[in-house]
Design a protein around this motif. Sequence first.
Motif, short mmCIF file in Angstrom:
data_model
loop_
_atom_site.label_atom_id
_atom_site.label_comp_id
_atom_site.label_asym_id
_atom_site.label_seq_id
_atom_site.Cartn_x
_atom_site.Cartn_y
_atom_site.Cartn_z
N PRO A 220 5.84 0.94 7.68
CA PRO A 220 5.73 1.50 6.32
C PRO A 220 4.51 2.41 6.21
O PRO A 220 3.39 2.00 6.51
N VAL A 221 4.70 3.64 5.79
CA VAL A 221 3.63 4.63 5.76
C VAL A 221 3.71 5.45 4.47
O VAL A 221 4.80 5.76 3.99
N SER A 222 2.55 5.77 3.93
CA SER A 222 2.48 6.75 2.85
C SER A 222 1.39 7.76 3.19
O SER A 222 0.22 7.38 3.36
N SER A 223 1.76 9.01 3.32
CA SER A 223 0.79 10.05 3.67
C SER A 223 -0.19 10.34 2.55
O SER A 223 -1.24 10.93 2.79
N VAL A 224 0.15 9.94 1.33
CA VAL A 224 -0.71 10.23 0.18
C VAL A 224 -1.33 8.97 -0.41
O VAL A 224 -2.19 9.04 -1.29
N GLY A 225 -0.89 7.79 0.02
CA GLY A 225 -1.41 6.55 -0.55
C GLY A 225 -0.47 5.96 -1.58
O GLY A 225 0.53 6.55 -1.96
N LEU A 226 -0.81 4.77 -2.05
CA LEU A 226 0.09 4.01 -2.91
C LEU A 226 -0.03 4.34 -4.39
O LEU A 226 0.79 3.89 -5.19
N GLU A 227 -1.04 5.12 -4.77
CA GLU A 227 -1.27 5.37 -6.20
C GLU A 227 -1.37 6.85 -6.54
O GLU A 227 -1.84 7.20 -7.61
N PHE A 228 -0.92 7.73 -5.64
CA PHE A 228 -1.15 9.16 -5.85
C PHE A 228 0.02 9.86 -6.54
O PHE A 228 -0.17 10.76 -7.36
N ALA A 229 1.25 9.49 -6.21
CA ALA A 229 2.43 10.21 -6.70
C ALA A 229 3.44 9.23 -7.30
O ALA A 229 3.37 8.02 -7.09
N PHE A 230 4.39 9.79 -8.06
CA PHE A 230 5.43 8.97 -8.67
C PHE A 230 6.67 9.83 -8.90
O PHE A 230 6.60 11.07 -8.89
N LEU A 231 7.81 9.17 -9.11
CA LEU A 231 9.05 9.86 -9.47
C LEU A 231 9.15 9.93 -10.98
O LEU A 231 9.09 8.91 -11.67
N ASP A 232 9.32 11.15 -11.51
CA ASP A 232 9.45 11.26 -12.97
C ASP A 232 10.91 11.00 -13.38
O ASP A 232 11.77 10.68 -12.56
N SER A 233 11.17 11.14 -14.67
CA SER A 233 12.50 10.81 -15.20
C SER A 233 13.60 11.72 -14.68
O SER A 233 14.78 11.38 -14.73
N THR A 234 13.20 12.89 -14.17
CA THR A 234 14.20 13.83 -13.62
C THR A 234 14.39 13.65 -12.12
O THR A 234 15.17 14.38 -11.51
N GLY A 235 13.64 12.72 -11.52
CA GLY A 235 13.75 12.49 -10.09
C GLY A 235 12.85 13.37 -9.25
O GLY A 235 13.01 13.42 -8.04
N GLU A 236 11.89 14.06 -9.89
CA GLU A 236 10.96 14.92 -9.17
C GLU A 236 9.69 14.14 -8.82
O GLU A 236 9.23 13.29 -9.59
N MET A 237 9.13 14.44 -7.65
CA MET A 237 7.86 13.84 -7.25
C MET A 237 6.72 14.53 -7.97
O MET A 237 6.59 15.75 -7.91
N ARG A 238 5.92 13.75 -8.67
CA ARG A 238 4.79 14.28 -9.43
C ARG A 238 3.49 13.64 -8.96
O ARG A 238 3.48 12.50 -8.48
N LYS A 239 2.40 14.38 -9.11
CA LYS A 239 1.08 13.86 -8.75
C LYS A 239 0.40 13.29 -9.99
O LYS A 239 0.47 13.86 -11.07
N ARG A 240 -0.24 12.13 -9.82
CA ARG A 240 -0.98 11.53 -10.91
C ARG A 240 -2.29 12.28 -11.11
O ARG A 240 -2.92 12.74 -10.16
N ALA A 241 -2.69 12.39 -12.36
CA ALA A 241 -3.94 13.09 -12.68
C ALA A 241 -5.14 12.29 -12.20
O ALA A 241 -5.14 11.05 -12.23
N ASN A 242 -6.17 13.01 -11.76
CA ASN A 242 -7.44 12.41 -11.38
C ASN A 242 -7.31 11.38 -10.25
O ASN A 242 -8.02 10.37 -10.22
N ARG A 243 -6.39 11.63 -9.34
CA ARG A 243 -6.24 10.76 -8.18
C ARG A 243 -6.40 11.58 -6.90
O ARG A 243 -6.06 12.76 -6.86
N ARG A 244 -6.92 10.94 -5.89
CA ARG A 244 -7.06 11.56 -4.57
C ARG A 244 -6.09 10.91 -3.60
O ARG A 244 -5.86 9.70 -3.67
N PRO A 245 -5.50 11.68 -2.69
CA PRO A 245 -4.63 11.05 -1.69
C PRO A 245 -5.44 10.16 -0.75
O PRO A 245 -6.51 10.55 -0.27
#
Length: 389
Positions: A220-245
């Motif tokens: 199991p791998v995440s190139s950006v980490g566990l708290e950096f990105a998320f799936l929005d309601s449209t299914g697009e990958m979004r970056k969380r504000a004020n977070r670093r990968p």
Amino acid sequence: MEEPAAYTVVTLGPSGAGKTVYLAALWQTLKVHHPGLLCHLSLDDVRKENRLEEVFRQVADPGPDWPPSTLPGDIPEWVFSCKVISPHGQFTAMKVRYIDYAGESLTGVRDGGASQEFVDTLREADALLGLLDGRRILEMMRGESDFLDQMSRTFLLMQNSTGPIHFVITKWDLLAGHYTLEQIRERLMRHPHFSSLVASRRTWKTRRMAVPPGRIRLLPVSSVGLEFAFLDSTGEMRKRANRRPEPYNVDLAFGAVLPDLLARAYEVAAEERRRTGAGATAGSRGAIRRTFTAGVATPLSALLSSRGIQVPVHMLAGFLTATSSLAGRALDVPPSELRKARRLQRSFRRRSVNAVRDDMSAAHFVLHRTVRLLNDVEQRPENRGTRLT
């Protein structure tokens, strides 16, 4: 001293799986001294170093854009040197040459259009790194995708490789907290072609070796980490504000390559010695190891190369010599070689970087550190299912 040869690892994954981003995250994680492996990576080509830096900068940028996928027909190659710094200097433990195939190569495979070059590259690779898109895995677990059917032809082609195969589940941040690695493993194993690939390796038995040859792993791998990105309601990958990968487990897939390759090389060579009976009684592993310490690393490396396995002579000699506690006793070994063997053995037992004096001892030191890292990871409850064979 001659520079170590490079192992070839082919990275495979559908478009959007995150192959180039994974390599950029690997570079960010290991370009500085790694506290667990006690080594770091370097790139000889400054242009490629700049390319990986740019990819990771695009990932970390708070804007909505992500780095573009590898272009069709573009097969970037990245040669990483693994360096160890000791009181005696800086030494190259190993080199790993990654070939990053565009996702369209797998599309061609599914459509029956795999090129001969693509098939030959898979067959000749020292190891395969299969990237499974975590987003597609999430859809599969929810019953919304036939992702494994689309990868079916790729699994069949992988059977042509006898080297280690490591499956990396990318974008683990989308799955963590929803599904365990063991649950995903069970779902993957229900697919006939995936399970057949795994079963084809389970007949390969190796006694007295920490890591059997040709091992298949699920990481199991995440190139950006566990708290950096998320799936929005449209299914697009979004970056969380004020977070670093903060890359998660990218070093694990790199570290797993070395012991798996060396164990495979050892087993193939031992089988060759048993088959020919040269210098040892057939089936006598102790005699085989003692024969190795007599200075046959160079012809042995040539033998392995003829069978499609590229193992640097210095690494093979260091590994095989240090695994035999009888070095220098039963054989007429030159004093200088005996001192080198004893130094390697002490280095392995003490696990001390202070004993690293050349490329050979550096390789052996990194081998130990990677085995230790793998053992630590596999003992964690959340990583049950990492080892498939």
